[in-house]
Design a protein around this motif. Structure first.
Motif, short mmCIF file in Angstrom:
data_model
loop_
_atom_site.label_atom_id
_atom_site.label_comp_id
_atom_site.label_asym_id
_atom_site.label_seq_id
_atom_site.Cartn_x
_atom_site.Cartn_y
_atom_site.Cartn_z
N GLU A 26 4.56 7.03 2.14
CA GLU A 26 3.50 6.35 1.43
C GLU A 26 2.63 5.56 2.41
O GLU A 26 3.03 5.34 3.55
CB GLU A 26 4.06 5.41 0.36
CG GLU A 26 4.84 4.25 0.92
CD GLU A 26 5.47 3.38 -0.15
OE1 GLU A 26 5.65 3.83 -1.31
OE2 GLU A 26 5.80 2.23 0.17
N ARG A 69 0.51 0.39 -2.87
CA ARG A 69 1.19 1.51 -2.24
C ARG A 69 0.80 2.82 -2.93
O ARG A 69 0.86 2.92 -4.15
CB ARG A 69 2.71 1.33 -2.32
CG ARG A 69 3.20 0.09 -1.62
CD ARG A 69 4.73 -0.05 -1.59
NE ARG A 69 5.47 0.76 -2.52
CZ ARG A 69 6.18 0.28 -3.53
NH1 ARG A 69 6.24 -1.00 -3.78
NH2 ARG A 69 6.86 1.09 -4.31
N TYR A 70 0.39 3.77 -2.11
CA TYR A 70 0.02 5.09 -2.63
C TYR A 70 0.90 6.18 -2.04
O TYR A 70 1.23 6.16 -0.85
CB TYR A 70 -1.43 5.44 -2.26
CG TYR A 70 -2.47 4.86 -3.18
CD1 TYR A 70 -2.69 5.41 -4.44
CD2 TYR A 70 -3.23 3.77 -2.79
CE1 TYR A 70 -3.65 4.88 -5.29
CE2 TYR A 70 -4.20 3.24 -3.63
CZ TYR A 70 -4.40 3.80 -4.87
OH TYR A 70 -5.35 3.27 -5.72
N SER A 71 1.25 7.14 -2.88
CA SER A 71 1.85 8.41 -2.48
C SER A 71 1.61 9.37 -3.63
O SER A 71 1.27 8.95 -4.74
CB SER A 71 3.35 8.27 -2.18
OG SER A 71 4.06 7.97 -3.35
N LEU A 78 2.12 12.50 1.04
CA LEU A 78 0.74 12.00 0.95
C LEU A 78 -0.24 13.15 0.80
O LEU A 78 -0.09 14.20 1.43
CB LEU A 78 0.41 11.19 2.20
CG LEU A 78 1.17 9.87 2.31
CD1 LEU A 78 1.14 9.34 3.73
CD2 LEU A 78 0.59 8.87 1.33
N ASP A 82 -4.48 10.14 -2.13
CA ASP A 82 -3.99 8.82 -1.73
C ASP A 82 -5.01 8.11 -0.85
O ASP A 82 -5.29 6.92 -1.05
CB ASP A 82 -2.65 8.94 -1.00
CG ASP A 82 -1.59 9.57 -1.87
OD1 ASP A 82 -1.40 9.08 -3.01
OD2 ASP A 82 -0.97 10.55 -1.44
#
Length: 95
Positions: A26, A69-71, A78, A82
């Motif tokens: 992430e 938080r991005y995933s 990823l 994202d």
């Protein structure tokens, strides 16, 4: 459907996002604010972006900070989504 980015693509995309870091599968950034009201205004703006893009980050919210938080769970890592969403969040405070 999104696909997982290769590690070199992740590294290149990450360079364009000031303060964001790679943490496992992430990307994340901690935003700091003066008070709870500013923090919640930011969280609401992030929620609006998430709704518009149909890509939802994990958020950790405290009195004067928010970790974003991005995933992409469907690809197990990823994706471009994202980084695109992170750039939109970044644009909230750094237009």
């Amino acid at each position: 459907m999104p696909t997982a980015l290769k590690s070199e693509d992740v590294a290149n995309r990450l360079k364009s996002l000031s303060g964001w870091e790679l943490a496992g599968k992430e990307i994340r950034k901690t935003y700091h604010f003066t008070n709870y009201h500013e923090t919640m205004a930011f969280v609401n703006a992030v929620a609006w972006i998430a709704h518009q893009t149909n890509h939802h980050p994990d958020l950790e919210v405290g009195y004067n900070k928010c970790v974003v938080r991005y995933s992409t769970h469907s690809v197990g890592g990823l994706s471009e989504n994202d980084f695109d969403a992170a750039a939109k969040v970044e644009g909230l405070l750094n237009p």
